[in-house]
Every structure is written in structure tokens, then in C-alpha cells.
Motif scaffolding. Structure first.
Motif, PDB file in Angstrom:
ATOM      1  N   ALA A 234       0.808  -1.207   0.000  1.00 46.15           N
ATOM      2  CA  ALA A 234       0.000   0.000   0.000  1.00 46.15           C
ATOM      3  C   ALA A 234       0.841   1.257   0.000  1.00 46.15           C
ATOM      4  O   ALA A 234       1.997   1.246   0.320  1.00 46.15           O
TER       5      ALA A 234
ATOM      6  N   GLY B  74      -2.820   3.701   1.012  1.00 38.38           N
ATOM      7  CA  GLY B  74      -2.841   3.440  -0.408  1.00 38.38           C
ATOM      8  C   GLY B  74      -2.775   4.685  -1.237  1.00 38.38           C
ATOM      9  O   GLY B  74      -3.400   4.788  -2.278  1.00 38.38           O
TER      10      GLY B  74
ATOM     11  N   TRP C 190      -3.070  -3.261 -10.064  1.00 34.87           N
ATOM     12  CA  TRP C 190      -2.980  -2.820  -8.671  1.00 34.87           C
ATOM     13  C   TRP C 190      -1.669  -3.279  -8.047  1.00 34.87           C
ATOM     14  O   TRP C 190      -1.048  -2.531  -7.289  1.00 34.87           O
TER      15      TRP C 190
ATOM     16  N   TYR D 144       1.213  -0.894  -6.415  1.00 32.34           N
ATOM     17  CA  TYR D 144       1.025  -0.987  -4.969  1.00 32.34           C
ATOM     18  C   TYR D 144       2.201  -1.610  -4.229  1.00 32.34           C
ATOM     19  O   TYR D 144       2.348  -1.442  -3.025  1.00 32.34           O
TER      20      TYR D 144
ATOM     21  N   TYR E 259      -6.077   2.109  -1.466  1.00 28.68           N
ATOM     22  CA  TYR E 259      -5.318   2.227  -2.707  1.00 28.68           C
ATOM     23  C   TYR E 259      -6.176   1.896  -3.923  1.00 28.68           C
ATOM     24  O   TYR E 259      -6.134   2.582  -4.946  1.00 28.68           O
TER      25      TYR E 259
ATOM     26  N   GLY F 167      -4.786   4.049  -8.042  1.00 25.87           N
ATOM     27  CA  GLY F 167      -5.195   2.656  -8.146  1.00 25.87           C
ATOM     28  C   GLY F 167      -6.121   2.416  -9.326  1.00 25.87           C
ATOM     29  O   GLY F 167      -5.987   1.429 -10.057  1.00 25.87           O
TER      30      GLY F 167
END
Length: 371
Positions: free
Chosen positions: A24, A37, A64, A68, A332, A338
Motif C-alpha cells: 500500500a 494506499g 494494482w 502498490y 489504494y 489505483g
């Protein structure tokens, strides 16, 4: 049109595979404050989350992950793309921390969710929006239009040849072959199936007379497991046609569907447009943002065969670590970064500012049970 209550008998998937190492962009407030996030918060978090569900989210999960992992290497999220039904069932049984689902919880499942999550209830966040493409494999036919009634007739197996007069009427300038149509459907219980069937039942009720559910109702044709299985089966045949998330159908023909007086191709923009013209389902929890899609829209530029894939979880978890990790990860996912990562990886439509604000309110409320 209200979404019908659905009755499902689903197998419980027990193996969690497809591990994604995710991290995150900031920590969640441990008492339910602003999620991390990239959306605020401070400090690092670590631990493991377990999720399972919709295979349609696979490509988005890759996006993602890419965005991330850079800031929270201590967080790992295991996500098994077992399918929407299996994901919901595993979550409701307590086997996962969250579920991915292409359909919201039905009334029976909402009651089970209260047993799992307690009186604080669940969140259902529409975090992934994508068109369901009607994909086909027909040599020499590079463009195809299908009206709602024609499309329903094909998948109801009432229209069985590619040069049928109904298809020809939708495509007056196309040389259609005298070739049998082989419809391909999901063999497993699927939110993609449910969304597609709901569209057919709404726009062509005289043709599509089957009960809407995640199980394909028409015998015959060809069945395949998961999104990848359907895409593979379409690509391996000649005269095949099926339905799958747009992000997964590269290399196949993609039909435009009739909307009002025009035919609209599936795009992220057209999917986002129909969601903006839809409403939230009534009578659900404070942090439940399931959407009632306007399947029968006649608005120009709207593509109504849309898949909304939800993330489903508890507002109150049994321990603080899980609450913090879910809060941070979801923060996120709904963030602008995201959503852009998912769009680049999966061709999905980024959620609107309205949906992001709703989701963030739910994320901020995630906490751990006292005591």
C-alpha cells in the motif's frame, strides 16, 4: 427494474492460489480513519490478506500490484480468481478477509454476512467497471452489429446460423457465412453470466425467458470454466460466440450492440456512461453501494452490458491487523492512482468521483471489534 433475489447452490473453493504480492501507499488509521494506499495516512503496515472471487478482476489485480508493491513490501494479498460465487461463499464462511464479486450479495447472503461480520454489516464497493464483450470468431467478418432481440435469440439457441435473416438485418453490408453458430457460456457459477443474463432478460424478455442467476440456463452449446476458458473456447472454434470481460478478449471479434437507434461498441467510456445513469440499490446497509444498472437505457454512447465487480468485506473485523490491512488496501484500490493502474492493465473504466467518495466513506469506517 429491480435486481431479483437470487438463490445459489455454490461449491466452496478451499485452495487459495494466484498469490499476488501487494503493498500500500500509506498506512490506515488504526481506528478507522483515512485509508492509506496513496489516500493519506502514515507509517508502514505489514501482514497478509486473503481474498478470493471474480476472475474478471485478474487483469486489474495485476495493475494494482504494479502500483502498490513499491511502498509497502510488508503487505501480501493472496487472491484466488475462483469465480464470484466461490469468492462470496468463502468470505461468508469466514475463509477469506474479502471477496471479489461480479454481482452483489443477495438477500440470503446478506443475512449470512451479518453472521460473519456482526451488526456493523458489510461494505460492497463497485471498484471495477468494465464492459462485457460479446466476442466471436467468424472468419471474414471484422465488424458485427447485434440488436438486443437478435443477441438474445442467439444465446437462447433460437437463431442457429450466421446467415439467419435477423443477423443479416442488423448487418446489411456484411457477407455472412452459412455456418452454424456455436454459443459458448461459462460452466461455473459466474457473476459475468448473471450480468449478461440480466441484460438479456431486461431488453428481450419475450425471447430470454429464463430466470436470472449466475448459472447458465440453456442446455447445449459449449461450456467452459472461467473467463479464460470461455475466451479460449471462442478462439479455438469457428462460428463461435460468447461473453467475457472486454479486457480478456484480445484477438477476437467484438460485436456492437443495439442501444436505441444506434449500435454501440464496448469501451470503458461507454461503460462508465451507463453506470453514471444508474442508481444505488435501495434498502441495503449504510456502506453497501451495490448499483442497479440501467440495462434498458436508450442513451447515446451508453453500453449497457456492463460488469461491475465489487469488493466485499466487513466493516468490523475481529482483529485490528486485518481491519488495518483491508482498510489500507481498499484505500489504494479506490484512489485515482489505483484506478488508473487498473485501467492501464485491464481497460476498465475508472470509478467516478462520486463512487470514490462513497467508497472512501466506507473505508474510513472499517475498524476492529472492541475487546
Amino acid at each position: 427494474m429491480k435486481l431479483s433475489t437470487r438463490t445459489r447452490t455454490l461449491p466452496i473453493g478451499v485452495a487459495l492460489a494466484g498469490t499476488l504480492a501487494l503493498s500500500a501507499c500509506g498506512a490506515a488509521n488504526e481506528q478507522g480513519g483515512t485509508a492509506g494506499g496513496g489516500a493519506g495516512g502514515g507509517g508502514e503496515v505489514s501482514g497478509t490478506l486473503v481474498g478470493a472471487g471474480a476472475s474478471s478482476q485478474e487483469a486489474a489485480m495485476q495493475g494494482w500490484r504494479a502500483g502498490y508493491t513499491e511502498v509497502q513490501p510488508g503487505v501480501t494479498v493472496n487472491y484466488d480468481p475462483v469465480g464470484s460465487g466461490g469468492g462470496r461463499e468463502q468470505f461468508l464462511a469466514g475463509g477469506t478477509d474479502f471477496a471479489g464479486s461480479d454481482a452483489p450479495l443477495d438477500e440470503e447472503e446478506l443475512a449470512q454476512a451479518e453472521e460473519r461480520c456482526g451488526s456493523a454489516g458489510v461494505f460492497e464497493l463497485p471498484n471495477y467497471i468494465s464492459p462485457i464483450a460479446v466476442a466471436y470468431n467468424l472468419q471474414g467478418v471484422d465488424a458485427l452489429n447485434l440488436s438486443p432481440v437478435t443477441l438474445a435469440g442467439i444465446f437462447a439457441q433460437q437463431i442457429t446460423s450466421w446467415n439467419d435473416p435477423a443477423i443479416a438485418a442488423d448487418n446489411p453490408d456484411v457477407q455472412l457465412p452459412d455456418l452454424p453458430i456455436t454459443p459458448v457460456n461459462r460452466s461455473d457459477e459466474s457473476g459475468t453470466t448473471e450480468n449478461f443474463a440480466e441484460y438479456l432478460a431486461t431488453v428481450a424478455p419475450d425471447v430470454w425467458t429464463y430466470e436470472v442467476s449466475g448459472d447458465w440456463p440453456v442446455p447445449g452449446g459449449e461450456a467452459a470454466q472461467g473467463t479464460s476458458g470461455v475466451v479460449s473456447a471462442i478462439g479455438a472454434g469457428e462460428g463461435t460466440i460468447g461473453y467475457a470481460d472486454l479486457s480478456q478478449v484480445e484477438g477476437l471479434g467484438v460485436a456492437s450492440v443495439g442501444v436505441g437507434p444506434e449500435f454501440v461498441a464496448p469501451t470503458a467510456e461507454a461503460a462508465a456512461a451507463v453506470v453514471e445513469n444508474s442508481e444505488t440499490l435501495e434498502g441495503r446497509g449504510e456502506y453497501d453501494f451495490a448499483i442497479e444498472l440501467a440495462r434498458d437505457t436508450a442513451e447515446s454512447g451508453n453500453y449497457p452490458i456492463v460488469l461491475i465487480s465489487y469488493h466485499i468485506g466487513c466493516i468490523e473485523y475481529a482483529d485490528q491487523e486485518t481491519a488495518t490491512l483491508v482498510q489500507d488496501f481498499m484505500g489504494y484500490v479506490v484512489s485515482a492512482d489505483g484506478q488508473e493502474a487498473a485501467a492501464e492493465a485491464a481497460g476498465s473504466a475508472p470509478i467516478s468521483d462520486t463512487l470514490r467518495g462513497q467508497a472512501q466513506r466506507a473505508i474510513d469506517a472499517i475498524t476492529a471489534a472492541a475487546g
